[in-house]
Design a protein around this motif. Structure first.
Motif, PDB file in Angstrom:
ATOM      1  N   VAL A  17      77.330  30.682  22.492  1.00  0.00           N
ATOM      2  CA  VAL A  17      76.964  31.800  23.355  1.00  0.00           C
ATOM      3  C   VAL A  17      75.940  31.345  24.381  1.00  0.00           C
ATOM      4  CG1 VAL A  17      76.112  34.161  23.470  1.00  0.00           C
ATOM      5  CG2 VAL A  17      77.396  33.404  21.455  1.00  0.00           C
ATOM      6  N   LEU A  18      76.234  31.589  25.660  1.00  0.00           N
ATOM      7  CA  LEU A  18      75.297  31.309  26.745  1.00  0.00           C
ATOM      8  C   LEU A  18      74.509  32.577  27.034  1.00  0.00           C
ATOM      9  CD1 LEU A  18      75.000  28.648  28.520  1.00  0.00           C
ATOM     10  CD2 LEU A  18      77.015  28.764  27.067  1.00  0.00           C
ATOM     11  N   ALA A  19      73.228  32.563  26.763  1.00  0.00           N
ATOM     12  CA  ALA A  19      72.378  33.735  27.000  1.00  0.00           C
ATOM     13  C   ALA A  19      71.620  33.546  28.310  1.00  0.00           C
ATOM     14  CB  ALA A  19      71.402  33.922  25.848  1.00  0.00           C
ATOM     15  N   ASN A  20      71.620  34.586  29.131  1.00  0.00           N
ATOM     16  CA  ASN A  20      70.898  34.545  30.400  1.00  0.00           C
ATOM     17  C   ASN A  20      69.472  35.056  30.219  1.00  0.00           C
ATOM     18  OD1 ASN A  20      73.069  33.677  32.142  1.00  0.00           O
ATOM     19  ND2 ASN A  20      73.973  35.695  31.814  1.00  0.00           N
ATOM     20  N   ILE A  21      68.515  34.223  30.576  1.00  0.00           N
ATOM     21  CA  ILE A  21      67.116  34.637  30.561  1.00  0.00           C
ATOM     22  C   ILE A  21      66.697  34.799  32.013  1.00  0.00           C
ATOM     23  CG2 ILE A  21      64.827  34.192  29.604  1.00  0.00           C
ATOM     24  CD1 ILE A  21      67.152  34.400  27.561  1.00  0.00           C
ATOM     25  N   GLY A  22      67.187  35.888  32.599  1.00  0.00           N
ATOM     26  CA  GLY A  22      66.985  36.154  34.021  1.00  0.00           C
ATOM     27  C   GLY A  22      68.235  35.841  34.812  1.00  0.00           C
ATOM     28  N   THR A  23      69.096  36.838  35.046  1.00  0.00           N
ATOM     29  CA  THR A  23      70.294  36.602  35.845  1.00  0.00           C
ATOM     30  C   THR A  23      69.923  36.474  37.317  1.00  0.00           C
ATOM     31  OG1 THR A  23      70.668  38.986  36.034  1.00  0.00           O
ATOM     32  CG2 THR A  23      71.803  37.829  34.241  1.00  0.00           C
ATOM     33  N   THR A  24      70.802  35.856  38.093  1.00  0.00           N
ATOM     34  CA  THR A  24      70.501  35.541  39.483  1.00  0.00           C
ATOM     35  C   THR A  24      70.228  36.777  40.328  1.00  0.00           C
ATOM     36  OG1 THR A  24      71.879  33.556  39.345  1.00  0.00           O
ATOM     37  CG2 THR A  24      71.340  34.351  41.540  1.00  0.00           C
ATOM     38  N   MET A  25      71.027  37.830  40.155  1.00  0.00           N
ATOM     39  CA  MET A  25      70.930  38.987  41.046  1.00  0.00           C
ATOM     40  C   MET A  25      70.029  40.099  40.529  1.00  0.00           C
ATOM     41  SD  MET A  25      72.618  37.747  43.454  1.00  0.00           S
ATOM     42  CE  MET A  25      72.473  39.159  44.548  1.00  0.00           C
ATOM     43  N   THR A  26      69.957  40.305  39.207  1.00  0.00           N
ATOM     44  CA  THR A  26      69.177  41.432  38.688  1.00  0.00           C
ATOM     45  C   THR A  26      68.043  41.022  37.760  1.00  0.00           C
ATOM     46  OG1 THR A  26      70.619  41.767  36.766  1.00  0.00           O
ATOM     47  CG2 THR A  26      71.224  42.915  38.817  1.00  0.00           C
ATOM     48  N   GLU A  27      67.931  39.725  37.463  1.00  0.00           N
ATOM     49  CA  GLU A  27      66.886  39.198  36.579  1.00  0.00           C
ATOM     50  C   GLU A  27      66.981  39.776  35.165  1.00  0.00           C
ATOM     51  OE1 GLU A  27      62.149  38.083  37.124  1.00  0.00           O
ATOM     52  OE2 GLU A  27      63.238  39.027  38.765  1.00  0.00           O
ATOM     53  N   ALA A  28      68.194  40.137  34.760  1.00  0.00           N
ATOM     54  CA  ALA A  28      68.401  40.680  33.426  1.00  0.00           C
ATOM     55  C   ALA A  28      68.252  39.598  32.369  1.00  0.00           C
ATOM     56  CB  ALA A  28      69.800  41.307  33.326  1.00  0.00           C
ATOM     57  N   ILE A  29      67.771  39.989  31.200  1.00  0.00           N
ATOM     58  CA  ILE A  29      67.551  39.058  30.093  1.00  0.00           C
ATOM     59  C   ILE A  29      68.403  39.485  28.902  1.00  0.00           C
ATOM     60  CG2 ILE A  29      65.864  38.171  28.432  1.00  0.00           C
ATOM     61  CD1 ILE A  29      63.728  38.434  30.570  1.00  0.00           C
ATOM     62  N   ASP A  30      69.274  38.586  28.454  1.00  0.00           N
ATOM     63  CA  ASP A  30      70.085  38.861  27.271  1.00  0.00           C
ATOM     64  C   ASP A  30      69.222  38.745  26.022  1.00  0.00           C
ATOM     65  OD1 ASP A  30      72.271  39.096  28.947  1.00  0.00           O
ATOM     66  OD2 ASP A  30      72.922  37.030  28.656  1.00  0.00           O
ATOM     67  N   ASP A  31      69.400  39.664  25.107  1.00  0.00           N
ATOM     68  CA  ASP A  31      68.578  39.741  23.900  1.00  0.00           C
ATOM     69  C   ASP A  31      69.171  38.874  22.792  1.00  0.00           C
ATOM     70  OD1 ASP A  31      66.743  40.531  21.984  1.00  0.00           O
ATOM     71  OD2 ASP A  31      67.867  42.329  21.456  1.00  0.00           O
ATOM     72  N   LEU A  32      68.447  37.829  22.380  1.00  0.00           N
ATOM     73  CA  LEU A  32      68.953  36.951  21.326  1.00  0.00           C
ATOM     74  C   LEU A  32      69.102  37.680  20.000  1.00  0.00           C
ATOM     75  CD1 LEU A  32      68.490  34.704  23.400  1.00  0.00           C
ATOM     76  CD2 LEU A  32      67.595  33.290  21.544  1.00  0.00           C
ATOM     77  N   SER A  33      68.289  38.684  19.768  1.00  0.00           N
ATOM     78  CA  SER A  33      68.412  39.450  18.525  1.00  0.00           C
ATOM     79  C   SER A  33      69.763  40.137  18.457  1.00  0.00           C
ATOM     80  CB  SER A  33      67.291  40.493  18.429  1.00  0.00           C
ATOM     81  OG  SER A  33      66.026  39.870  18.394  1.00  0.00           O
ATOM     82  N   GLY A  34      70.201  40.723  19.575  1.00  0.00           N
ATOM     83  CA  GLY A  34      71.491  41.368  19.623  1.00  0.00           C
ATOM     84  C   GLY A  34      72.636  40.390  19.468  1.00  0.00           C
ATOM     85  N   ILE A  35      72.487  39.214  20.060  1.00  0.00           N
ATOM     86  CA  ILE A  35      73.515  38.173  19.950  1.00  0.00           C
ATOM     87  C   ILE A  35      73.622  37.683  18.508  1.00  0.00           C
ATOM     88  CG2 ILE A  35      74.115  35.812  20.630  1.00  0.00           C
ATOM     89  CD1 ILE A  35      72.887  36.462  23.384  1.00  0.00           C
ATOM     90  N   LYS A  36      72.475  37.435  17.888  1.00  0.00           N
ATOM     91  CA  LYS A  36      72.479  36.969  16.499  1.00  0.00           C
ATOM     92  C   LYS A  36      73.060  38.019  15.561  1.00  0.00           C
ATOM     93  CE  LYS A  36      69.058  34.792  14.722  1.00  0.00           C
ATOM     94  NZ  LYS A  36      67.694  34.517  14.245  1.00  0.00           N
ATOM     95  N   ASP A  37      72.751  39.292  15.813  1.00  0.00           N
ATOM     96  CA  ASP A  37      73.304  40.361  14.984  1.00  0.00           C
ATOM     97  C   ASP A  37      74.826  40.393  15.086  1.00  0.00           C
ATOM     98  OD1 ASP A  37      70.797  41.101  14.163  1.00  0.00           O
ATOM     99  OD2 ASP A  37      70.613  42.788  15.558  1.00  0.00           O
ATOM    100  N   THR A  38      75.343  40.150  16.284  1.00  0.00           N
ATOM    101  CA  THR A  38      76.792  40.141  16.489  1.00  0.00           C
ATOM    102  C   THR A  38      77.439  38.987  15.740  1.00  0.00           C
ATOM    103  OG1 THR A  38      76.559  41.158  18.674  1.00  0.00           O
ATOM    104  CG2 THR A  38      78.618  40.004  18.220  1.00  0.00           C
ATOM    105  N   LEU A  39      76.808  37.817  15.780  1.00  0.00           N
ATOM    106  CA  LEU A  39      77.342  36.652  15.069  1.00  0.00           C
ATOM    107  C   LEU A  39      77.316  36.893  13.564  1.00  0.00           C
ATOM    108  CD1 LEU A  39      75.580  33.881  17.182  1.00  0.00           C
ATOM    109  CD2 LEU A  39      78.035  34.347  17.143  1.00  0.00           C
TER     110      LEU A  39
END
Length: 285
Positions: A162-184
């Motif tokens: 999983v590639l998590a974005n810590i600040g997307t280019t256009m909106t600076e959004a941050i993907d939550d690793l806790s949510g990603i880990k919960d999904t896995l």
């Protein structure tokens, strides 16, 4: 240099000075003063090989590089003695390195990344010939965890990257690793790897309140940041940090340089570590 070349250079310098006064819209920091290290540009600094091993070439800045890496490893919650990294040519190389490690670790894995992910990821996946799935993004640019859950469930028999974005280019959004880990965990995917692309916000995310879940203490396996955006290096550069056990899978000795081949590029810019160090102005005359 003859008069014609000197005039051409002066014209170019004047144009750059003029453009710099109105350069907005790109995530680069121009508030820097590196005049104190100009004498270093007389020397061919080359950090060839593994920064933690050294090499047969002695005009290096690896001692400074290691200080920079140690600072960010501590900032990003890496356990002492269990991390490794190097100063890259930029965030794209950091993403390539993270993906390269995952391919060697899980050759048959599926890569998941959101539609808001930096274009370098898709390019690097193509270069490495890795299968991938694009996940929808939410309105703010953050990854859609429901769509991620759906796609992982469909391919739960495969290791997940999983590639998590810590600040997307256009909106600076941050993907939550806790949510990603919960999904896995929900899908019982035990073989997985999370790479964090922190090129935009990774360098300051640790100082945000509330602090986002984005680093090694939150479950990241590798993190890449940029040095020429928020930090303001005049040369494109970045940092990639990984769990040392992952790096050990690809390391091989190279007698020619008297070091280990562990980086993407053999020769690396020896001046960029100095730019990171100069931010502590008291360390220099």
């Amino acid at each position: 240099m003859n008069d014609t070349d000197r005039a051409a250079l002066t014209t170019y310098l004047n144009s750059i000075e003029d453009r710099s006064r109105s350069c907005i819209g790109y995530p680069t920091n121009t508030d820097f003063d590196f005049e104190s290290i100009f004498p270093l540009f007389k020397h061919p600094l080359n950090n060839v090989g593994d920064p933690m091993v050294g090499s047969t070439y002695h005009l290096t800045s690896t001692s400074l590089e290691l200080e920079v890496l140690a600072f960010f490893a501590d900032l990003f919650g890496a356990k002492h003695g269990e991390w490794w990294g190097y100063i890259t040519n930029g965030g794209s190389e950091g993403n390539l390195y993270g993906l390269y490690l995952t391919r060697e670790l899980y050759p048959k894995a599926m890569v998941y990344y959101s539609e808001a992910t930096h274009y370098s990821v898709q390019k690097n996946i193509h270069l490495l010939n890795m299968p991938s799935i694009v996940i929808r993004s939410q309105a703010n640019g953050e990854i859609d965890y429901e769509d991620l859950d759906h796609m992982i469930r469909m391919h739960r028999h495969l290791p997940a990257i999983v590639l998590a974005n810590i600040g997307t280019t256009m909106t600076e959004a941050i993907d939550d690793l806790s949510g990603i880990k919960d999904t896995l965990k929900k899908n019982a995917v035990t073989n997985h790897y999370i790479h964090c692309d922190g090129a935009l916000a990774g360098s300051y995310a640790a100082f945000m309140e509330p602090r986002p879940a984005f680093d090694f203490s939150d479950g990241a396996d590798s993190i890449a940041i940029s040095g020429h955006k928020f930090l303001g290096s005049p040369m494109p550069c970045g940092i990639v940090l990984v769990k040392k056990r992952h790096r050990d899978r690809i390391a091989r000795a190279v007698s020619y340089i008297g070091s280990m081949d562990t980086t993407i590029s053999g020769s690396r810019n020896g001046h960029t570590p100095v730019f990171f160090m100069v931010y502590d102005k008291k360390a220099w005359p």
